[in-house]
Design a protein around this motif. Sequence first.
Motif, mmCIF file in Angstrom:
data_model
loop_
_atom_site.group_PDB
_atom_site.id
_atom_site.type_symbol
_atom_site.label_atom_id
_atom_site.label_comp_id
_atom_site.label_asym_id
_atom_site.label_seq_id
_atom_site.Cartn_x
_atom_site.Cartn_y
_atom_site.Cartn_z
ATOM 1 N N ALA A 294 -3.996 0.782 -5.158
ATOM 2 C CA ALA A 294 -3.244 0.819 -3.898
ATOM 3 C C ALA A 294 -3.942 -0.018 -2.825
ATOM 4 O O ALA A 294 -3.284 -0.644 -1.994
ATOM 5 N N MET A 295 -5.263 -0.044 -2.859
ATOM 6 C CA MET A 295 -6.009 -0.874 -1.901
ATOM 7 C C MET A 295 -5.715 -2.358 -2.138
ATOM 8 O O MET A 295 -5.596 -3.135 -1.194
ATOM 9 N N GLU B 70 1.358 6.610 -0.944
ATOM 10 C CA GLU B 70 1.224 5.179 -1.253
ATOM 11 C C GLU B 70 0.438 4.964 -2.546
ATOM 12 O O GLU B 70 0.732 4.059 -3.323
ATOM 13 N N MET C 35 -8.848 1.162 6.730
ATOM 14 C CA MET C 35 -8.009 0.840 5.574
ATOM 15 C C MET C 35 -7.114 2.043 5.282
ATOM 16 O O MET C 35 -7.262 2.695 4.245
ATOM 17 N N LYS D 63 -9.595 5.554 5.877
ATOM 18 C CA LYS D 63 -8.940 5.480 7.192
ATOM 19 C C LYS D 63 -9.983 5.164 8.267
ATOM 20 O O LYS D 63 -9.756 4.295 9.126
ATOM 21 N N THR E 157 2.112 3.172 -6.130
ATOM 22 C CA THR E 157 1.681 1.949 -6.825
ATOM 23 C C THR E 157 1.512 2.168 -8.325
ATOM 24 O O THR E 157 1.226 1.250 -9.064
ATOM 25 N N LEU F 149 -4.465 4.627 4.077
ATOM 26 C CA LEU F 149 -3.732 4.709 2.818
ATOM 27 C C LEU F 149 -3.322 6.166 2.644
ATOM 28 O O LEU F 149 -4.140 7.056 2.848
ATOM 29 N N ALA G 203 -2.879 -3.463 -3.500
ATOM 30 C CA ALA G 203 -1.473 -3.639 -3.088
ATOM 31 C C ALA G 203 -1.355 -3.815 -1.570
ATOM 32 O O ALA G 203 -0.492 -4.534 -1.097
ATOM 33 N N LYS G 204 -2.249 -3.121 -0.843
ATOM 34 C CA LYS G 204 -2.207 -3.213 0.620
ATOM 35 C C LYS G 204 -2.945 -4.437 1.160
ATOM 36 O O LYS G 204 -2.975 -4.673 2.364
ATOM 37 N N TYR H 235 -6.222 -4.900 1.053
ATOM 38 C CA TYR H 235 -7.552 -4.589 1.581
ATOM 39 C C TYR H 235 -8.662 -5.238 0.755
ATOM 40 O O TYR H 235 -9.729 -5.548 1.254
#
Length: 279
Positions: free
Chosen positions: A141-142, A121, A115, A111, A125, A117, A144-145, A147
């Motif tokens: 998840a990173m 979340e 980034m 954060k 994923t 998350l 998927a986002k 990042y």
Amino acid sequence: MFRADLHCHSTCSDGSDDPVVLVKLAKSIGLGGLSITDHDSIEAYHTALPYAAEIGLPMISGIEFSADWFGESVHILGYCFNVHHQEIAAFCVEHQQRRHIRNEGILEKLKGAKMPLTLEEVVATTTQELTTIGRPHIAQAMVAKGYVPTIQEAFRRYIGEGKPCYMSGPVVSVEHTIDLLHRADALAILAHPQLIKNKKVLEHMFTLPFDGLEAYYARFPQSESELWVSMAKKHDWIITGGSDYHGTIKPSIELGCSFVDETIFRDLQKLYLKNSAVA
Ligand code: AMP
Ligand code: ZN
Ligand code: FE
Ligand code: FE
């Protein structure tokens, strides 16, 4: 040729195959034996053991614990315990709590690095009710986002050891982990010594009361394994081996690419059956 893969991960930790799918895969590629070694979890055995019995695939219990030696991360494989052993179950719970604190810390750092998350979340994923949430899930998840482009890149730039968004959180010592495994009549095996780059750490590991060494590992060539086999023999340690298969989370590693022979597997199976016969 008989092959038993003693190191792989299911959806109960950071593998992509459900335990039953993993057992089915092991059988289909002709493995003669299997151990699922999820990180800090034995959940897989609830479904894997009945299914393995049904299709006739011999299994021994296994787990991979994360441990620490003065800031150095060391993985320890435990084998042949009774899957109903209370101390193993309690130790897994302790590890889940440790991971929770660590994961929240990593998410906080992400954060701070713009980034954001959430844990929800991260869980969303993945495809299952996992018990162990690890950095590969955070990495997934990173991706998927948007990042990072790949899981590998997430580790390389942000959440690998020593990278800006990494933190170890509370840790459990190597000695304590070995002791716990011994109290459960399990074998404590030093996992993938090939990955321990610090010679001092490795030298110290050979002074500890491990029962064995994972000499055959992942895609390391046989010639390199011979060095570890001779080290194990020198210390009168047993030899184990496995692929460290994680499914699509580490696509370069196939189940069964490293393995032990029938003699080693049968010895382990004897101990596992003996421990499991205890009420
Ligand atoms: P954790 O147990 O949550 O700290 O996550 C460690 C796991 O992440 C290891 O067991 C590997 O499966 C995976 N891992 C560690 N380093 C990397 C890397 N550089 N790239 C991809 N996966 C990694
Ligand atoms: Zn893993
Ligand atoms: Fe490991
Ligand atoms: Fe592993």
